[in-house]
Enzyme design. Structure first.
Site, PDB file in Angstrom:
ATOM      1  N   SER A 136       0.798  -1.234   0.000  1.00 24.72           N
ATOM      2  CA  SER A 136       0.000   0.000   0.000  1.00 24.72           C
ATOM      3  C   SER A 136       0.828   1.279   0.000  1.00 24.72           C
ATOM      4  CB  SER A 136      -0.947   0.012   1.190  1.00 24.72           C
ATOM      5  OG  SER A 136      -1.982  -0.903   0.950  1.00 24.72           O
ATOM      6  N   LYS A 185       0.269   3.357  -2.951  1.00 26.52           N
ATOM      7  CA  LYS A 185      -0.876   4.272  -3.045  1.00 26.52           C
ATOM      8  C   LYS A 185      -0.448   5.741  -2.944  1.00 26.52           C
ATOM      9  CE  LYS A 185      -3.936   0.685  -1.264  1.00 26.52           C
ATOM     10  NZ  LYS A 185      -4.498   0.024  -0.099  1.00 26.52           N
ATOM     11  N   TYR A 193      -4.060  -2.062 -10.017  1.00 28.42           N
ATOM     12  CA  TYR A 193      -4.007  -2.082  -8.554  1.00 28.42           C
ATOM     13  C   TYR A 193      -3.165  -3.257  -8.026  1.00 28.42           C
ATOM     14  CZ  TYR A 193      -5.173  -2.452  -3.696  1.00 28.42           C
ATOM     15  OH  TYR A 193      -5.058  -2.566  -2.334  1.00 28.42           O
ATOM     16  N   TYR A 233      -4.523   3.830   7.922  1.00 33.05           N
ATOM     17  CA  TYR A 233      -5.867   3.246   8.100  1.00 33.05           C
ATOM     18  C   TYR A 233      -6.434   3.576   9.480  1.00 33.05           C
ATOM     19  CZ  TYR A 233      -3.480   1.034   4.371  1.00 33.05           C
ATOM     20  OH  TYR A 233      -2.728   0.841   3.257  1.00 33.05           O
ATOM     21  N   VAL A 289       1.313  -3.595   3.857  1.00 33.27           N
ATOM     22  CA  VAL A 289       1.383  -4.889   4.542  1.00 33.27           C
ATOM     23  C   VAL A 289       2.655  -5.678   4.212  1.00 33.27           C
ATOM     24  CG1 VAL A 289      -1.120  -5.123   4.854  1.00 33.27           C
ATOM     25  CG2 VAL A 289      -0.042  -6.120   2.824  1.00 33.27           C
TER      26      VAL A 289
END
Ligand code: DON
Length: 303
Positions: free
Chosen positions: A64, A67, A187, A239, A257
């Site tokens: 991530s 992102k 993605y 998050y 992760v």
């Protein structure tokens, strides 16, 4: 300030803890077999000094953290228009949660949860070449070859049922323009990009330089755009642990992760820590500890 001594000291302090707490991501075999007892840290200062310690040159799956870079490309290409379909509020939910998306008519809370990053991938396909643009961008930022781990990418695609659901759900609200398989291919492959701490610290260094490219005098983002990305990292980058990160570390952070966390000290430096064992929110346990030690020893904070 002797940054090398500080990083070496953090590595020495955390070495006895390696492999003791947290759990390596195990949703695909290629991540499950990454040894937990690894730790790396690297930073790049606003004036271009690079300092590293531990396993800072060991490549890992950036997951991530990608992102951050896809969002940057999206902001560069679309600026305000990007926010027509993506929010800017913390989700307070796990990164792959579906519930909020139904209540909020297919508009993801922010670009750092999975739904938000899938929406960004859709926009990147509409304005350019998607993953090829992202890889070219990372190569430009690092001056090095950056590639996708094809085994991880294939496993992401084979097991990413929730991401398939999120994408279809958004499409049902008319919020995705391109074909779902093409959007998800971007993605899944961006999650599978391999980089090391040194490369990530360098690639994200424009965020501590008000948007200026780390290796050139060119602008990656405008000043206001770069500051806004830092704001989103602080509020949404980790998050449902974003509050805890702000409380314990006090810097804009983006985690993945694979065990990496990138943190920004505006006008000073960008730092990347990596250790594969994660806590229940999907954030690296020792990465978080390392950043706490780093801000305690340097006194750096945005507050
Ligand atoms: O999309 C997924 O669910 C995985 N590739 C995980 C991405 C990720 O790193 C989320 N958070 N930390």
């Amino acid at each position: 300030m002797n940054l090398q001594a500080i990083l070496d000291d953090i590595v020495a302090t955390l070495r006895p803890e390696l492999g003791r707490s947290g759990k390596v991501a195990d949703y695909i075999p290629a991540l499950a077999r990454v040894p937990a007892d690894q730790f790396g840290i690297a930073l790049r200062t606003a004036d271009g000094q690079e300092v590293a310690s531990g396993d800072s040159a060991t490549p890992f799956s950036i997951q991530s953290v990608s992102k951050l870079f896809s969002l940057t490309l999206g902001v560069r290409a679309l600026d305000e228009k990007l926010w027509e379909r993506i929010g800017r509020e913390p989700s307070g939910n796990p990164f792959n949660s579906l519930v909020q998306l139904e209540r909020e008519q297919g508009v993801p809370r922010n670009p750092f949860i999975n739904a938000g990053a899938i929406a960004v991938a859709d926009r990147l396909l509409s304005v350019g070449d998607g993953l090829d643009d992202l890889l070219a961008f990372l190569r430009s930022l690092t001056g090095e070859t950056i590639t996708v781990d094809e085994e991880v990418a294939a496993s992401e695609a084979a097991t990413g049922f929730r991401n398939v659901a999120l994408a279809n759900f958004m499409k049902s609200f008319g919020k995705i323009d391109n074909d779902i398989p093409a959007v998800l291919d971007v993605y899944f492959r961006q999650c599978a990009i391999r980089m090391d701490c040194r490369q990530l610290a360098r690639a994200a260094a424009f965020l501590c330089r008000d948007g200026v490219h780390p290796l050139q005098r060119t602008e990656v983002l405008g000043v206001r755009q770069a500051r806004r990305i830092n704001a989103l990292m602080l509020t949404c980058g980790t998050y449902d642990a974003a509050g805890e990160f702000a409380f314990r570390i006090g810097l804009p952070c983006k985690s993945g992760v694979g065990g990496a966390i990138v943190a920004v000290v505006p006008d000073e430096l960008t730092v990347c820590v990596w250790s594969p064992a994660l806590d229940a929110t999907g954030n690296s346990v020792l990465g978080m500890r390392a950043l706490e030690l780093f801000v305690a020893r340097t006194g750096m904070s945005v507050f």
